[in-house]
Enzyme design. Structure first.
Site, PDB file in Angstrom:
ATOM      1  CG  ASP A   8      -1.802   1.226   1.308  1.00  0.00           C
ATOM      2  OD1 ASP A   8      -2.353   1.609   0.255  1.00  0.00           O
ATOM      3  OD2 ASP A   8      -1.964   1.827   2.397  1.00  0.00           O
ATOM      4  CB  SER A   9       0.218   4.820  -0.501  1.00  0.00           C
ATOM      5  OG  SER A   9      -0.876   4.904   0.385  1.00  0.00           O
ATOM      6  N   GLY A  41      -3.163   8.781  -3.710  1.00  0.00           N
ATOM      7  CA  GLY A  41      -4.490   9.085  -4.229  1.00  0.00           C
ATOM      8  C   GLY A  41      -4.662  10.362  -5.021  1.00  0.00           C
ATOM      9  CB  CYS A  71      -3.101   0.443  -2.520  1.00  0.00           C
ATOM     10  SG  CYS A  71      -3.188   2.157  -3.057  1.00  0.00           S
ATOM     11  CG  ASN A  72      -9.633   0.549  -2.430  1.00  0.00           C
ATOM     12  OD1 ASN A  72     -10.557  -0.102  -2.883  1.00  0.00           O
ATOM     13  ND2 ASN A  72      -9.261   0.445  -1.175  1.00  0.00           N
ATOM     14  CD  GLU A 149      -0.058   6.771   6.393  1.00  0.00           C
ATOM     15  OE1 GLU A 149       1.024   6.710   6.981  1.00  0.00           O
ATOM     16  OE2 GLU A 149      -0.504   5.848   5.669  1.00  0.00           O
ATOM     17  CB  CYS A 181      -9.376   4.603   0.777  1.00  0.00           C
ATOM     18  SG  CYS A 181      -7.716   5.008   1.371  1.00  0.00           S
ATOM     19  CB  THR A 182      -6.602  -0.256   2.319  1.00  0.00           C
ATOM     20  OG1 THR A 182      -5.496   0.534   1.861  1.00  0.00           O
ATOM     21  CG2 THR A 182      -7.072  -1.173   1.218  1.00  0.00           C
ATOM     22  CG  HIS A 183      -5.004   4.972   4.650  1.00  0.00           C
ATOM     23  ND1 HIS A 183      -4.481   4.551   3.453  1.00  0.00           N
ATOM     24  CD2 HIS A 183      -3.950   5.459   5.378  1.00  0.00           C
ATOM     25  CE1 HIS A 183      -3.165   4.787   3.448  1.00  0.00           C
ATOM     26  NE2 HIS A 183      -2.828   5.336   4.596  1.00  0.00           N
TER      27      HIS A 183
HETATM   28  N1  DGL Z   1      -4.751   3.185   1.046  1.00  0.00           N
HETATM   29  C1  DGL Z   1      -4.796   3.607  -0.281  1.00  0.00           C
HETATM   30  C2  DGL Z   1      -6.039   3.245  -1.016  1.00  0.00           C
HETATM   31  O1  DGL Z   1      -6.627   2.242  -0.702  1.00  0.00           O
HETATM   32  C3  DGL Z   1      -4.073   4.815  -0.725  1.00  0.00           C
HETATM   33  C4  DGL Z   1      -4.355   6.104  -0.062  1.00  0.00           C
HETATM   34  C5  DGL Z   1      -3.422   7.157  -0.592  1.00  0.00           C
HETATM   35  O2  DGL Z   1      -2.212   6.917  -0.564  1.00  0.00           O
HETATM   36  O3  DGL Z   1      -3.899   8.193  -1.060  1.00  0.00           O
HETATM   37  O4  DGL Z   1      -6.454   3.909  -1.938  1.00  0.00           O
END
Ligand code: DGL
Length: 248
Positions: A8-9, A41, A71-72, A149, A181-183
């Site tokens: 992921d990012s 993103g 990561c989506n 984060e 988004c996985t966050h």
């Molecule tokens: N967690 C990520 C996602 O699922 C990326 C979020 C990001 O880096 O902007 O999209």
């Protein structure tokens, strides 16, 4: 040795890694968070593709035989390029998230939230429409990424940002929220507070279901995780471990 690479990012993909870890599907998980370059993103497609291919190159050093793009944003724009470069299965979270809705009423009011790039890619929206869902509202909510984060999972500031993004939404009427988004699963408590009637769709749980049904992997007695990041690895490990242990 059955080894799954996950990237992921940043720390968000830990929401996916944690579900895969719990399901004991692999002997070992190698997690890579590109903390030096988070967020993805709001970057251009070509940049996200390049970063994703670099993450794959890094993970290949560990002899992985499976890749989960946790990561989506990368799943939305780089999945084909990743599949071309890998000699093992590459799973993205978007297909899994949509598959998780297979038994839902097609008239449900769906709220899709994600990064700017994910929402703009139209990937979720197209797949949902193909499955017959009609009532889809999509909103880019990029500020949720730095909140996670920074560990601001609930509280005044988080509530204010929720109110700003969702001020025009009739919250009571939302049946399903796709956490695109996985966050975002780490903000589940705040989502539930603001959307009391909604069911939350979580990429991590969706991908575990997809791996189980597609690959029929034998369940391992135990599964471990190794954590890597492109910047501040010690801090990353501490924060990731906290999130792995966090109860929902
Ligand atoms: N967690 C990520 C996602 O699922 C990326 C979020 C990001 O880096 O902007 O999209």
């Amino acid at each position: 040795m059955n080894r799954c690479g996950i990237f992921d990012s940043g720390i968000g993909g830990i929401s996916v890694a944690k579900e895969i870890l719990k399901a004991n599907l692999f002997d070992e998980i190698i997690y890579y968070g590109d903390t030096a370059r988070v967020p993805y993103g709001n970057k251009n497609e070509s940049t996200i593709i390049r970063y994703s291919l670099e993450a794959l190159e890094f993970l290949k050093n560990f002899d992985i035989n499976f890749l989960v793009v946790a990561c989506n944003t990368a799943s939305a724009v780089a999945i084909e390029e990743l599949r071309r470069e890998a000699s093992f299965p590459v799973l993205g979270v978007i297909e899994a998230g949509v598959e998780a809705l297979k038994n839902e009423d097609k008239n449900s009011n769906i709220l899709l939230v994600g990064t700017k790039r994910t929402i703009k890619s139209d990937k979720y929206q197209k797949l949902l429409k193909k499955r017959g869902f009609k009532n889809i509202t999509s909103i880019a909510t990029p500020l949720f990424v730095p909140l996670v984060e920074e560990g601001l999972l609930e509280g005044e500031i988080t509530d204010k940002i929720f109110e700003m993004y969702f001020k025009n939404i009739d919250k009571e009427k939302i049946d399903i929220i796709i956490l695109g988004c996985t966050h975002y699963p780490f903000l589940s408590k705040t989502f539930k507070k603001h959307f009391p009637n909604a069911r939350l769709i979580h990429s991590g749980q969706a991908i575990v279901e997809m791996i189980k049904t597609t690959y029929n992997l034998p369940i391992k007695r135990e599964s471990s995780i190794k954590l890597f990041s492109s910047d501040a690895p010690e801090e990353f490990k501490i924060n990731a471990k906290k999130l792995i242990e966090l109860k929902k």
